[in-house]
Design an enzyme around this catalytic site. Structure first.
Site, PDB file in Angstrom:
ATOM      1  N   ILE A  53       0.840  -1.200   0.000  1.00  0.00           N
ATOM      2  CA  ILE A  53       0.000   0.000   0.000  1.00  0.00           C
ATOM      3  C   ILE A  53       0.876   1.251   0.000  1.00  0.00           C
ATOM      4  O   ILE A  53       0.616   2.213  -0.729  1.00  0.00           O
ATOM      5  CB  ILE A  53      -0.962   0.000   1.197  1.00  0.00           C
ATOM      6  N   ASP A 105      11.260   2.640   6.228  1.00  0.00           N
ATOM      7  CA  ASP A 105      10.859   1.241   6.070  1.00  0.00           C
ATOM      8  C   ASP A 105      12.076   0.372   6.354  1.00  0.00           C
ATOM      9  O   ASP A 105      13.154   0.623   5.802  1.00  0.00           O
ATOM     10  CB  ASP A 105      10.345   1.003   4.647  1.00  0.00           C
ATOM     11  N   TYR A 154      -2.632  -8.477  17.193  1.00  0.00           N
ATOM     12  CA  TYR A 154      -2.636  -7.558  16.044  1.00  0.00           C
ATOM     13  C   TYR A 154      -3.843  -6.636  16.100  1.00  0.00           C
ATOM     14  O   TYR A 154      -3.722  -5.406  15.973  1.00  0.00           O
ATOM     15  CB  TYR A 154      -2.640  -8.364  14.740  1.00  0.00           C
ATOM     16  N   ASN A 160      -9.896  -6.024   2.805  1.00  0.00           N
ATOM     17  CA  ASN A 160      -8.920  -6.892   2.131  1.00  0.00           C
ATOM     18  C   ASN A 160      -8.423  -6.242   0.849  1.00  0.00           C
ATOM     19  O   ASN A 160      -9.052  -6.348  -0.204  1.00  0.00           O
ATOM     20  CB  ASN A 160      -9.527  -8.269   1.866  1.00  0.00           C
ATOM     21  N   VAL A 204      -4.448 -12.877   0.424  1.00  0.00           N
ATOM     22  CA  VAL A 204      -4.727 -14.176  -0.184  1.00  0.00           C
ATOM     23  C   VAL A 204      -4.801 -14.094  -1.710  1.00  0.00           C
ATOM     24  O   VAL A 204      -4.409 -15.031  -2.406  1.00  0.00           O
ATOM     25  CB  VAL A 204      -6.028 -14.777   0.411  1.00  0.00           C
ATOM     26  N   ARG A 232      -7.425 -21.386  10.427  1.00  0.00           N
ATOM     27  CA  ARG A 232      -6.380 -20.890  11.329  1.00  0.00           C
ATOM     28  C   ARG A 232      -6.981 -20.167  12.528  1.00  0.00           C
ATOM     29  O   ARG A 232      -8.041 -19.552  12.428  1.00  0.00           O
ATOM     30  CB  ARG A 232      -5.444 -19.935  10.582  1.00  0.00           C
ATOM     31  N   GLY A 244      -7.835 -17.442  14.966  1.00  0.00           N
ATOM     32  CA  GLY A 244      -7.956 -15.993  14.803  1.00  0.00           C
ATOM     33  C   GLY A 244      -8.573 -15.574  13.484  1.00  0.00           C
ATOM     34  O   GLY A 244      -8.901 -14.405  13.299  1.00  0.00           O
TER      35      GLY A 244
END
Length: 314
Positions: free
Chosen positions: A13, A32, A148, A177, A192, A275, A277
């Site tokens: 992003i 970064d 998180y 997403n 994903v 998974r 969470g």
């Protein structure tokens, strides 16, 4: 011309945002540590308009000095360990990055009375957790299921409360997403869709956690950048949080089907247990952001088409 600081600016992003900011005639400083971002993501951006520091946002002294010296007009906090699973494995370490580093920025602005036009903190739809009520509104129940999500929500509240208490123009986004070019499929933190695209391209097996019927509000990167620029440039968008998404939900199985039709290839899938969470269903109410003039340009079909057109050149 304005001066921007973008943490995590070599990431997916972040690099797309930096590219657009430079195109619009701005100068951008990027911090970064490249633990998730890639310096190659900045190759297409004219170097005379960007300054890059390979540093961690947890280097509080460096970050404070940078803020004081550069006197930024706008600050965009995208730097994070953007992985639910990683926060479960390393909660203390990710907490330092995902919350404490952001508080250091707010605190430096407060202590030194730095005059900024806007500080934008990037949060996540993960804060909503598995509350079954859909769509997710900014006023929906907050049910964080992982470190998180806790850190993201807490950093939101710090941004908003610091903003009100000390008259700092802050605003927060909750990304759903996001997908598009420069998303690294090799990263364990990747979205994903980039992994699906990579597996189709290389013939590798795709590991699908769950049954594939989980739904998400898949949002193309160009719409996300439009939303960020809108929130940065709108004075009345402050001390508040906004969902950034399309307002529509699509199942993972449906997306895989669309990918297969678009590429003419069949994805080799191996199924695995859901998974810890992971959330079953999620999509956003974006009425609030639309009230500022936001209108997503891409649905899942047109977004995937552009994504594939751009990535096939790689």
């Amino acid at each position: 011309m304005s001066k921007y600081l973008v943490t995590g600016g070599a990431g997916f992003i972040g690099s797309n945002l930096v590219e657009r900011l430079v195109e619009d005639g701005n100068d951008v400083v990027i911090v970064d540590d490249l633990s998730m971002g890639k310096i190659e993501n900045l190759d297409c951006i004219p170097k005379k308009h960007i300054t890059f520091y390979k540093r961690s946002i947890t280097d509080f002294g460096f970050m404070s000095r940078l803020l004081i010296t550069e006197k930024f007009d706008y600050i965009v906090l995208l730097g994070a360990v953007a992985s639910v699973a990683d926060s479960v494995d390393r909660p203390a370490e990710t907490h330092s990055i995902n919350q404490e580093a952001n508080i250091n920025v707010y605190e430096t602005i407060r202590k030194h009375a730095l005059r900024v036009k806007k500080v934008l903190f990037a949060s996540s739809a993960a804060v909503y957790g598995d509350d079954p009520v859909l769509p997710k509104k900014e006023t929906s129940n907050i049910v964080p299921l992982t470190p998180y999500a806790i850190d993201k929500f807490s950093s939101e509240r710090y941004a908003i409360v610091y903003g009100k208490l000390y008259d700092i123009p802050t605003v927060c986004t909750r990304f759903f997403n996001v997908y598009g070019p420069r998303q690294n499929p090799e990263s364990p933190y990747s979205g994903v869709l980039s992994i699906v695209q990579s597996c189709l391209k290389t013939g590798k097996t795709f590991k699908l956690f769950g049954d594939g019927e989980q739904t998400r509000d898949f949002t193309y990167i160009d719409d996300v950048i439009d939303a960020l620029l809108l929130l940065l440039s709108t004075p009345e968008a402050k001390w508040d949080v906004y969902n950034v998404a399309t307002g529509k939900r699509t199942s993972l199985n449906s997306v895989i089907d669309s990918f297969e039709k678009a590429t003419g290839k069949e994805l080799d899938i191996v199924y695995a247990e859901k998974r810890k969470g992971d959330i079953k269903d999620s999509f956003a109410d974006v009425t609030k952001l639309k009230g500022l003039g936001y209108m997503p340009k891409y649905d899942i079909e047109s977004g995937l088409k552009k994504y594939l057109e751009l990535t096939v050149r790689d």
